[in-house]
Design a protein around this motif. Sequence first.
Motif, PDB file in Angstrom:
ATOM      1  N   TYR B  63       0.796  -1.073   0.092  1.00  0.00           N
ATOM      2  CA  TYR B  63      -0.153   0.128  -0.088  1.00  0.00           C
ATOM      3  C   TYR B  63       0.673   1.184  -0.004  1.00  0.00           C
ATOM      4  CZ  TYR B  63      -4.304   2.796   1.356  1.00  0.00           C
ATOM      5  OH  TYR B  63      -5.270   3.702   1.170  1.00  0.00           O
ATOM      6  N   LYS B 215      -7.887  -0.302   2.991  1.00  0.00           N
ATOM      7  CA  LYS B 215      -6.823  -1.028   3.395  1.00  0.00           C
ATOM      8  C   LYS B 215      -7.088  -2.377   3.803  1.00  0.00           C
ATOM      9  CE  LYS B 215      -3.027  -1.472   5.779  1.00  0.00           C
ATOM     10  NZ  LYS B 215      -1.838  -1.549   4.856  1.00  0.00           N
ATOM     11  N   ASN B 218      -6.781  -4.313   0.732  1.00  0.00           N
ATOM     12  CA  ASN B 218      -5.676  -4.539   0.536  1.00  0.00           C
ATOM     13  C   ASN B 218      -5.044  -5.715   1.378  1.00  0.00           C
ATOM     14  OD1 ASN B 218      -2.771  -3.372   2.102  1.00  0.00           O
ATOM     15  ND2 ASN B 218      -2.686  -3.590  -0.149  1.00  0.00           N
TER      16      ASN B 218
END
Lengths: 201, 269
Positions: B63, B215, B218
């Motif tokens: 990320y 997030k 991810n």
Amino acid sequence: MASMSAGPAKIERQISLPPEQAFKIALRNITIRLGRAAITGAGTMLGIAFLMSVFTSTAIQMAKGIEILPEQQQKNTWLVVMSLLVSVVGITNAMLMSVTERYKEIGTLKCLGALDNFVVKLFLIESALLGFFGSLIGSLIGMVFMLLTGMGVLGSIDWVGLLMRFGACILLGTLLSILAAIPPAMRAAKMPPVEAMRAEI
Amino acid sequence: MGSGGIQIIEENENEANGTAVETDYSGHESVVRVRGVKRTYEIGGTSVHALRGVDIDIKRGEYISIMGPSGSGKSTLFNMVGGLDKPTEGTVFIDEVDIAQLDAFELAWMRCRKIGYIFQSYNLIPVMTALENITLPMIFAGRDLDYQMEKGRKLMEAVGIAHRMHNKPSQLSGGQQQRVAIARALANDPAIILADEPTGNLDQKTGMEIIELLKRLNRESGVTIITATHDDKMLDVSDRIVWISDGKIARIRHRSEVDIKVGTIEGEV
């Protein structure tokens, strides 16, 4: 679809926009911007209405037994060609504006993997639909209004010939509409996908 | 910032060097490799150097946030790693493919299958419902209808908007639209998600929700996320942060090297 039976290996390397999907999207684009679509379609409608009215009045004159002078025919042809040209330019202009309006949308489509020809396809289908409905309405208007002037001789009109011309008008209107949309569609297709990133317009 | 919630304190300022950090990653599998990339634009007869030699590796599943003021070359680099622009000099490898070698069809295919795009202004297709927006990339990819519907439904559940499936974008709030856009970006299981200021048009709270969603995705699906952002909230979830200035990488930091203090004002989050 073919991709189903061909198995996953075939799916891997293809990008496609099935015709029925393209048709659906183009139709939605028309219905959601009905006002603009009506104006674009009105261009074709008026030009074709004029052409059909000329055809109809000729048929009425023939039914009345009036001879059509070659000079008059020439003049009519000239006027029809001019009016159709004006329609074509009008459609091109309206479509160009609609391309500018949809810059971001087109960029987004390209970011999602659309090929140039998908974008061309969408715009041409949209224009063909507008051309078809515009010339259908235009032909009806042109014919009906002219027939009102020849109420007395309706029985002796060459209906088969007139209906064939009716069909020809719709075909011509649709074709001209597609032709007029080619420059805007090409312009839309050439747009780089990065345009979608622009925050404004 | 002032009264805002976030403060950034950087450490190890002395070894601020892009290439030094890059070597740390040489052993890992990279989904994006940028090598000596320069990008020059010709504007009105003069050359504008947007990028002046950039090297960076982005790991699979990372990320990463790219930061920098406007005019720094941030957008150019961002477009480059997203296959939207080609370098004037140097090479960009996406999934080990040199993008400069690709023709129009291959580029379109890559955008369709390898990269998912998320935009600041959501960019949903206005004439389509949420579900149709999500299935569109799958149509391009040649998936059959059953697959589209099942995957579409799953994605909508994953981003938490299953109940708005048949709504048009105009009937959705900004946060909901961005969720649809995220689901759309994930439609063809891309290797990379490219998010351009994904929280730029959202308020603090909704922006935070979108960041948390990104997030989570991810972490769960292992998709690489690359964002260009001004939003400090975004830094907290990033594995690495890249600062661009004047067409070069000014510094790259791991999350652990950057001390971000996220405070909140009462009632804000």
